[in-house]
Design a protein around this motif. Structure first.
Motif, PDB file in Angstrom:
ATOM      1  N   ARG A  35      -6.811  99.727  11.597  1.00  0.00           N
ATOM      2  CA  ARG A  35      -7.903 100.612  11.980  1.00  0.00           C
ATOM      3  C   ARG A  35      -7.684 101.182  13.380  1.00  0.00           C
ATOM      4  NH1 ARG A  35     -13.564 101.428  11.170  1.00  0.00           N
ATOM      5  NH2 ARG A  35     -13.509 101.906  13.380  1.00  0.00           N
TER       6      ARG A  35
ATOM      7  N   THR B 287      -8.694 104.665   8.028  1.00  0.00           N
ATOM      8  CA  THR B 287     -10.139 104.490   7.875  1.00  0.00           C
ATOM      9  C   THR B 287     -10.405 103.121   7.251  1.00  0.00           C
ATOM     10  OG1 THR B 287     -10.164 105.397   5.650  1.00  0.00           O
ATOM     11  CG2 THR B 287     -10.470 106.960   7.458  1.00  0.00           C
ATOM     12  N   THR B 288     -11.644 102.681   7.378  1.00  0.00           N
ATOM     13  CA  THR B 288     -12.039 101.400   6.777  1.00  0.00           C
ATOM     14  C   THR B 288     -11.764 101.424   5.273  1.00  0.00           C
ATOM     15  OG1 THR B 288     -13.734 101.215   8.454  1.00  0.00           O
ATOM     16  CG2 THR B 288     -13.994  99.819   6.520  1.00  0.00           C
ATOM     17  N   GLU B 289     -12.019 102.569   4.635  1.00  0.00           N
ATOM     18  CA  GLU B 289     -11.803 102.706   3.190  1.00  0.00           C
ATOM     19  C   GLU B 289     -10.321 102.556   2.850  1.00  0.00           C
ATOM     20  OE1 GLU B 289     -13.780 104.698   4.968  1.00  0.00           O
ATOM     21  OE2 GLU B 289     -15.673 103.985   4.109  1.00  0.00           O
ATOM     22  N   GLU B 290      -9.465 103.160   3.668  1.00  0.00           N
ATOM     23  CA  GLU B 290      -8.021 103.069   3.420  1.00  0.00           C
ATOM     24  C   GLU B 290      -7.531 101.629   3.562  1.00  0.00           C
ATOM     25  OE1 GLU B 290      -6.446 107.517   4.761  1.00  0.00           O
ATOM     26  OE2 GLU B 290      -6.855 106.023   6.288  1.00  0.00           O
TER      27      GLU B 290
ATOM     28  N   ALA C  73      -9.308  98.959   3.161  1.00  0.00           N
ATOM     29  CA  ALA C  73      -9.867  98.197   2.044  1.00  0.00           C
ATOM     30  C   ALA C  73      -9.057  98.422   0.772  1.00  0.00           C
ATOM     31  CB  ALA C  73     -11.327  98.588   1.828  1.00  0.00           C
ATOM     32  N   SER C  74      -8.722  99.673   0.480  1.00  0.00           N
ATOM     33  CA  SER C  74      -8.003  99.944  -0.773  1.00  0.00           C
ATOM     34  C   SER C  74      -6.583  99.373  -0.708  1.00  0.00           C
ATOM     35  CB  SER C  74      -8.006 101.435  -1.096  1.00  0.00           C
ATOM     36  OG  SER C  74      -6.876 102.059  -0.554  1.00  0.00           O
TER      37      SER C  74
ATOM     38  N   SER D  51     -13.202  95.242  -0.531  1.00  0.00           N
ATOM     39  CA  SER D  51     -14.209  96.296  -0.442  1.00  0.00           C
ATOM     40  C   SER D  51     -14.349  96.764   1.008  1.00  0.00           C
ATOM     41  CB  SER D  51     -15.545  95.763  -0.934  1.00  0.00           C
ATOM     42  OG  SER D  51     -16.031  94.803  -0.020  1.00  0.00           O
ATOM     43  N   PRO D  52     -14.717  98.051   1.198  1.00  0.00           N
ATOM     44  CA  PRO D  52     -14.913  98.549   2.564  1.00  0.00           C
ATOM     45  C   PRO D  52     -15.898  97.702   3.388  1.00  0.00           C
ATOM     46  CG  PRO D  52     -14.841 100.379   1.038  1.00  0.00           C
ATOM     47  CD  PRO D  52     -14.826  99.137   0.194  1.00  0.00           C
TER      48      PRO D  52
ATOM     49  N   THR E 226      -1.343 104.445  -1.934  1.00  0.00           N
ATOM     50  CA  THR E 226      -1.740 103.978  -0.605  1.00  0.00           C
ATOM     51  C   THR E 226      -0.961 102.733  -0.206  1.00  0.00           C
ATOM     52  OG1 THR E 226      -3.897 104.409  -1.545  1.00  0.00           O
ATOM     53  CG2 THR E 226      -3.822 103.813   0.778  1.00  0.00           C
TER      54      THR E 226
END
Lengths: 128, 411
Positions: free
Chosen positions: B132, B138-141, B143-144, B149-150, B207
């Motif tokens: 990060r 991003t937090t979403e990236e 997480a994936s 989970s985000p 990703t």
């Protein structure tokens, strides 16, 4: 920033000579820290066989023999130091003798503003 | 006026994390720095079209960010200790440029890396914070990439920042005495990120492959800032592994063993760079474990086939590696190399020795190695039972499919 260093280890891991050496080395480190203005206090504790635990439940007091939890490693002593940051606390923790046998847990002290300054501690200092 | 927009975007891509690193130092807080970074770029979007691109965009952004942060604190009238201190340091409400020299910027990048990878933080927090805060994912990236989970990632980051603040983890480059230990911590985070992306290349998510690129990019940045031989070794190791990415999986997404890989698919440019780095890293006074592993990987990369591979050199490198880090997994790898050098029977003795000690009985690859050696020796019954053990211990789809296929060939 003030940190407490809690010394955990197996009490049985020390011979009498080792324990005495440890006390001696620790005392020296405390004096060094004191000269640098980083020392607030420290003490070894007597073994857990000397421990007494007290709980109050529903207004009823329960006193039992022994420590709060039976574990292979016990709290054996503590240091309280005043240093700039965690890295400095880690450096000091790694220098104290019990770190070689047990574990030193570093906990920042949560400082409360309205706590009194111990008057007994002051009078002891003055009488010296 | 419109033309400067792409410039601002490219400055954002190249400079934002570095501006952030400096703002953390100046403001002493990750969250304040994050807000200040956004404010700085908002100011750039407003001012640069009229004023033109500043001579030193990074210095301009740092000054703007610091100014905006202090301004915001003043406006909120939160004149607590922090605000007063910062205001005193900042002096008059003007952008100050003079102390923002290049050397300090470089140190800030390192400070950020070492703080995010501080061993007082949980490993998954170190990884999340590095991706990060240093890489700007991003937090979403994040997480994936780690199949979580985000909110879980966000929580790890919040906890990490709280610990940095509350236990006072310093925003500093470690002292010389601490550097080797602290560098280890950074390198293992980078390698973990790489491996997560590398083993995940079987999956269908792109990703995760990007994760390996991110780790390589991170190692390059680190090497640039801190020319240490182990950083070099780790970068080399990742480049050499990554060079085989295309050849490791077949068109059906199944695993292809090193011996069966189409070596023309290996990325020659990555191999060239990796080998050059290994050579340089091997001349250091102390050769570290990443460098040794890279040297093993380079020996494979140098060979046209398994038959022409210098297995003697590989065994010798494993011996060296074992003196630095005694681990049964390394012993197992050495045993496989011994089998290639001296024949499967001798290799099998080594594997059985390790399994006999009980060290790796729960490790699927130990049974897979045993199975493969028995298969080569024509001991089908033993091979079948070892494949079955390996399959029972495997969680990963492609590995399971591979072992299943081998088992079917024997039955």
């Amino acid at each position: 920033m003030k940190y407490m260093l809690l010394i955990y280890g197996d009490e049985k891991a020390w011979t009498v000579e080792e324990r005495e050496q440890c006390m001696e080395d620790s005392t020296q480190i405390c004096h060094q820290l004191n000269e640098q203005g980083k020392y607030l206090g420290s003490s070894p504790l007597q073994p857990v066989s000397m421990a007494t635990s007290v709980r109050v439940r529903g207004g009823k007091r329960m006193v039992t023999d022994g420590p709060f939890a039976e574990t292979t490693e016990q709290l054996g002593g503590y240091y309280i130091i005043d240093v700039d940051n965690l890295d400095e606390a880690i450096e000091i923790a790694s220098r104290i003798p019990p770190a070689k046998k047990g574990t030193v847990e570093i906990r920042p002290i949560h400082e409360l503003e309205d706590l009194p300054i111990a008057s007994s501690a002051i009078s002891v200092q003055e009488s010296r | 006026m419109q033309e400067i927009r792409p410039t601002i975007e490219s400055v954002y891509r190249t400079e934002s994390r570095r501006v952030f690193a400096t703002l953390v130092r100046l403001l002493g807080d990750f969250d304040l720095a994050e807000d200040a970074l956004h404010e700085a770029f908002t100011a750039a979007v407003e001012k640069w079209p009229e004023q033109g691109l500043p001579d030193n965009p990074r210095a301009w952004l740092v000054s703007a960010g610091r100014f905006k942060a202090i301004d915001a604190i003043r406006k909120k009238e939160r004149l607590n200790e922090l605000a007063t201190d910062l205001a005193e340091e900042a002096g008059p409400a003007e952008y100050e440029m003079e102390d923002l020299d290049e050397a300090k910027f470089g140190d800030d990048d390192l400070r950020l890396i070492f703080t995010c990878c501080h061993p007082a933080l949980a490993l998954n927090t170190q990884v999340a914070m590095t991706l990060r805060e240093v890489c700007g994912l991003t937090t979403e990236e994040v997480a994936s990439a780690f199949l979580t989970s985000p909110p879980t990632v966000a929580q790890r980051i919040v906890r990490g920042k709280a610990k940095i603040r509350d236990v006072k983890i310093p925003y500093e480059i470690p002292s010389k005495a601490d550097l080797p230990e602290r560098l280890d911590s950074v390198l293992s985070v980078i390698y973990l990120v790489f491996n997560e992306g590398y083993s995940a290349s079987f999956g269908d998510s792109l990703t995760r492959a990007d994760l390996s690129c991110e780790a390589i990019r991170l190692a390059r940045l680190l090497l640039d800032l801190l020319p240490d031989s182990e950083v070099m070794g780790l970068l080399a190791l990742m480049l050499l592994h990554d060079s085989r990415r295309e050849a490791r999986v077949d068109s059906k997404g199944d695993l292809v063993l090193l011996e069966d890989q189409d070596r023309s698919l290996w990325d020659r440019e990555q191999i060239r760079e990796g080998m050059e780095l290994v050579e340089r890293a091997m001349t250091a006074d102390t050769v570290g474990i990443y460098t040794m592993q890279a040297a093993i990987s380079a020996t494979h990369a140098a060979a046209a086939s398994t038959e022409t591979t210098d297995w003697g050199r590989i065994v010798a490198l494993y011996d060296l590696l074992l003196t630095a880090s005694l681990s049964p997994v390394i012993e197992l790898n050495r045993a496989v190399a011994v089998a290639m050098r001296d024949g499967p029977e001798i290799g099998l003795d080594r594997v059985d020795e390790i399994l006999g000690r009980g060290d790796l009985t729960g490790y699927h690859l130990a049974h897979a190695a045993r199975a493969d050696l028995c298969r080569r020796l024509g001991r089908a019954d033993e091979a079948i039972s070892a494949y079955e053990k390996a399959i029972a211990l495997t969680n990963q789809g492609p590995e399971r499919r591979f072992l299943q296929k081998r088992l079917e060939e024997l039955s």
